[in-house]
Scaffold this motif. Sequence first.
Motif, PDB file in Angstrom:
ATOM      1  N   PHE A 280       0.835  -1.200   0.000  1.00 49.29           N
ATOM      2  CA  PHE A 280       0.000   0.000   0.000  1.00 49.29           C
ATOM      3  C   PHE A 280       0.872   1.254   0.000  1.00 49.29           C
ATOM      4  O   PHE A 280       0.549   2.260  -0.628  1.00 49.29           O
ATOM      5  N   TRP A 281       2.022   1.154   0.719  1.00 52.52           N
ATOM      6  CA  TRP A 281       2.895   2.327   0.862  1.00 52.52           C
ATOM      7  C   TRP A 281       4.223   2.186   0.131  1.00 52.52           C
ATOM      8  O   TRP A 281       5.053   3.101   0.180  1.00 52.52           O
ATOM      9  N   ASN A 282       4.451   1.073  -0.536  1.00 56.86           N
ATOM     10  CA  ASN A 282       5.780   0.757  -1.060  1.00 56.86           C
ATOM     11  C   ASN A 282       6.290   1.742  -2.103  1.00 56.86           C
ATOM     12  O   ASN A 282       7.496   2.001  -2.191  1.00 56.86           O
ATOM     13  N   HIS A 283       5.407   2.303  -2.923  1.00 59.84           N
ATOM     14  CA  HIS A 283       5.847   3.171  -4.009  1.00 59.84           C
ATOM     15  C   HIS A 283       5.921   4.645  -3.624  1.00 59.84           C
ATOM     16  O   HIS A 283       6.290   5.480  -4.456  1.00 59.84           O
ATOM     17  N   ILE A 284       5.592   4.972  -2.383  1.00 63.94           N
ATOM     18  CA  ILE A 284       5.571   6.368  -1.958  1.00 63.94           C
ATOM     19  C   ILE A 284       6.928   7.050  -2.150  1.00 63.94           C
ATOM     20  O   ILE A 284       7.002   8.149  -2.721  1.00 63.94           O
ATOM     21  N   PRO A 285       8.038   6.448  -1.696  1.00 60.30           N
ATOM     22  CA  PRO A 285       9.331   7.117  -1.905  1.00 60.30           C
ATOM     23  C   PRO A 285       9.667   7.331  -3.377  1.00 60.30           C
ATOM     24  O   PRO A 285      10.220   8.376  -3.753  1.00 60.30           O
ATOM     25  N   TYR A 286       9.350   6.350  -4.214  1.00 61.72           N
ATOM     26  CA  TYR A 286       9.675   6.462  -5.639  1.00 61.72           C
ATOM     27  C   TYR A 286       8.930   7.624  -6.305  1.00 61.72           C
ATOM     28  O   TYR A 286       9.463   8.299  -7.181  1.00 61.72           O
ATOM     29  N   ILE A 287       7.695   7.837  -5.892  1.00 60.46           N
ATOM     30  CA  ILE A 287       6.876   8.862  -6.544  1.00 60.46           C
ATOM     31  C   ILE A 287       7.083  10.235  -5.910  1.00 60.46           C
ATOM     32  O   ILE A 287       7.186  11.250  -6.606  1.00 60.46           O
TER      33      ILE A 287
END
Length: 460
Positions: A280-287
């Motif tokens: 659910f939160w895994n892509h937050i840093p990438y984006i």
Amino acid sequence: MAGTAASMQSETKVRKVKAPDGGGGWIVVFAVLAFNIIFDGCCYSFGILYIKILEEFNETKSNTAWTGSLFFSTPLLLAPIAGIITRKIGSRLATMLGGLIATVGFAIGSLSNSLAMLMVFYGLVGGIGMSLPYFNSIKIVTDYFDKRLALASGIAECGAGLGTIIFGPLTEYLVSTYEWRGALFIISGIVSNIIVCGALFCPVKRNKNKTCNKNCTSHYLPCSCCFKSRYSMDVSEHSVSHVPDGCETTPETEVRCIYVSQLKNIQFLMFAISNFVMYFWNHIPYIFIVSNAVDIGISLQKASYFLSIIGFVHMFGIIGYGVLCNRKCVNRMVVYGISNGMCGVSILLVPVFQEYVPFAILSGCFGLFSAATEALLSCVLIDIVGKKAFDNFFCGLILFTEGVADLLGTPFAGFLVDNTRSYDTTFYVAGGCVTATGFLYLILSRNRTEHTDCEVTVQS
């Protein structure tokens, strides 16, 4: 029923079969590595396109984030369907077909004159195309490797790090030179190489030995001596005697009851819940790490280097986890839990530091500890449910739940940013939730029933 099962088992001979663990399997690993470079590179560099798309269509951060969310989540949401298609036409053809669809989606997406059109073609069509090669990239490595599975998975999945290293600066250069439309069109040409990767997915070779045992009594697959690869010979690790009480001993009900019993397994349920939260939160840093850095005064070019740092450390992290967890003395669930907890801490600390060097250090920490998810996910799940269940049901199920998490997570994070007018809350909440998943994995590791599939039981 127990007596019937015992008599059936006594009438069959049990033979141990090993996966190739090498040979042509390394070609498959190379093809998966190349696919992961392309797919993960496209995913993790979206944060650079995101800034330009925001400026182009003047939409809210939440609405714009749906574009990337659809692309991230669709391959996972369609994993069960991708599994069905793969069983019908094979891994090679399915991967090549998916590469073609994704290429067309990216190319048409570059012509979008509205955010909705971009969502449909880049997010949805591109994601649909990626679903077939993504599913096969996870499954096919487990078909060819057993004792070296953690190592082979680590090598294959390090493409995620390589993709971020390559695509971060590349996307920034393409956007600066050709604008986001031209960049996306060029990337569509790169995506077409997935078709080549699919061509390298060697199909299962049948044994030319014609002395097959015609009296084979296996309920699940043809006689085991007809196949060489572990996937072809693999049958349920649960013998007939392990079918839950109250189930009829027919081929269909045996398999169905085994899967239902696993769905009620508290260890699997804890794994599924914690995995959902993680994705659910895994892509937050990438984006958001790039746009957050730009907001505090760091240039886009320098901010794009954070993605390269994540990718560089991520690549070596995946290989390191593969080598480490290939040892029998290492508890993979414990390593998985500690790594997820530290990954959450690295996200949690982003708002605390507002300078380039601390940002770079936290990017490296996130890249290192998040590598455990890609390197060990299939291994840990196989430890819980077994190889047969993983291949036929649980791989698709877990990927589907990850897809739901990806679909909802990124727009929700954008919603938090829009309403708080700051990225800080998003990083705090994401970091706290991911840290909590680490504790769940550690709890899960205390009472783990491991299915060892280095040797697969085949009834013949």
